[in-house]
Design a protein around this motif. Structure first.
Motif, short mmCIF file in Angstrom:
data_model
loop_
_atom_site.label_atom_id
_atom_site.label_comp_id
_atom_site.label_asym_id
_atom_site.label_seq_id
_atom_site.Cartn_x
_atom_site.Cartn_y
_atom_site.Cartn_z
N MET A 1 0.83 -1.16 0.00
CA MET A 1 0.00 0.00 0.00
C MET A 1 0.89 1.25 0.00
O MET A 1 1.84 1.33 0.77
N PRO A 2 0.59 2.23 -0.84
CA PRO A 2 1.41 3.44 -0.90
C PRO A 2 1.27 4.30 0.36
O PRO A 2 0.23 4.31 1.01
N THR A 3 2.32 5.03 0.67
CA THR A 3 2.32 5.98 1.77
C THR A 3 2.32 7.38 1.19
O THR A 3 3.14 7.70 0.33
N TYR A 4 1.41 8.22 1.66
CA TYR A 4 1.30 9.59 1.17
C TYR A 4 1.62 10.57 2.30
O TYR A 4 1.25 10.34 3.45
N HIS A 5 2.30 11.65 1.95
CA HIS A 5 2.69 12.67 2.91
C HIS A 5 1.74 13.86 2.74
O HIS A 5 1.54 14.34 1.63
N TYR A 6 1.18 14.33 3.85
CA TYR A 6 0.24 15.44 3.83
C TYR A 6 0.72 16.55 4.76
O TYR A 6 1.45 16.30 5.72
N ARG A 7 0.29 17.78 4.48
CA ARG A 7 0.60 18.93 5.34
C ARG A 7 -0.64 19.83 5.39
O ARG A 7 -1.25 20.13 4.38
N CYS A 8 -0.96 20.28 6.59
CA CYS A 8 -2.09 21.19 6.79
C CYS A 8 -1.63 22.62 6.53
O CYS A 8 -0.63 23.07 7.10
N PHE A 21 -4.87 2.85 -3.65
CA PHE A 21 -5.04 3.74 -4.80
C PHE A 21 -6.49 4.17 -4.95
O PHE A 21 -6.78 5.22 -5.51
N ASP A 22 -7.41 3.36 -4.47
CA ASP A 22 -8.84 3.65 -4.60
C ASP A 22 -9.37 4.59 -3.51
O ASP A 22 -10.47 5.10 -3.63
N ASP A 23 -8.61 4.80 -2.45
CA ASP A 23 -9.06 5.67 -1.35
C ASP A 23 -9.07 7.13 -1.77
O ASP A 23 -8.21 7.57 -2.54
N ALA A 24 -10.00 7.88 -1.24
CA ALA A 24 -10.05 9.32 -1.48
C ALA A 24 -8.92 10.00 -0.70
O ALA A 24 -8.56 9.55 0.39
N PRO A 25 -8.36 11.09 -1.23
CA PRO A 25 -7.30 11.79 -0.50
C PRO A 25 -7.83 12.41 0.80
O PRO A 25 -9.02 12.73 0.92
#
Length: 62
Positions: A1-8, A21-25
């Motif tokens: 499963m891919p890991t995504y980096h987020y910032r507020c 890949f199918d999950d919403a951001p």
């Protein structure tokens, strides 16, 4: 499963999420609960292995 980096953008909180890949951001910050979250894109490391990547790996000159 891919890991995504987020910032507020509101509070600056950095976090990572394991998502399919199918999950919403992710759009809501888990810390301040504002809808100011954006994905952080970075360069992907590339590793060249095997033959054919260097000038000396090519065909022999006659």
């Amino acid at each position: 499963m891919p890991t995504y980096h987020y910032r507020c953008k509101n509070c600056g909180y950095d976090f990572t999420e394991h998502q399919s890949f199918d999950d919403a951001p992710v759009t809501v910050c888990p810390q301040c609960h504002e809808e100011q979250v954006r994905k952080v894109y970075s360069a992907v490391p590339i590793e060249f292995k095997g033959h054919g990547f260097y000038r000396t790996d090519g065909a022999k000159s006659k």
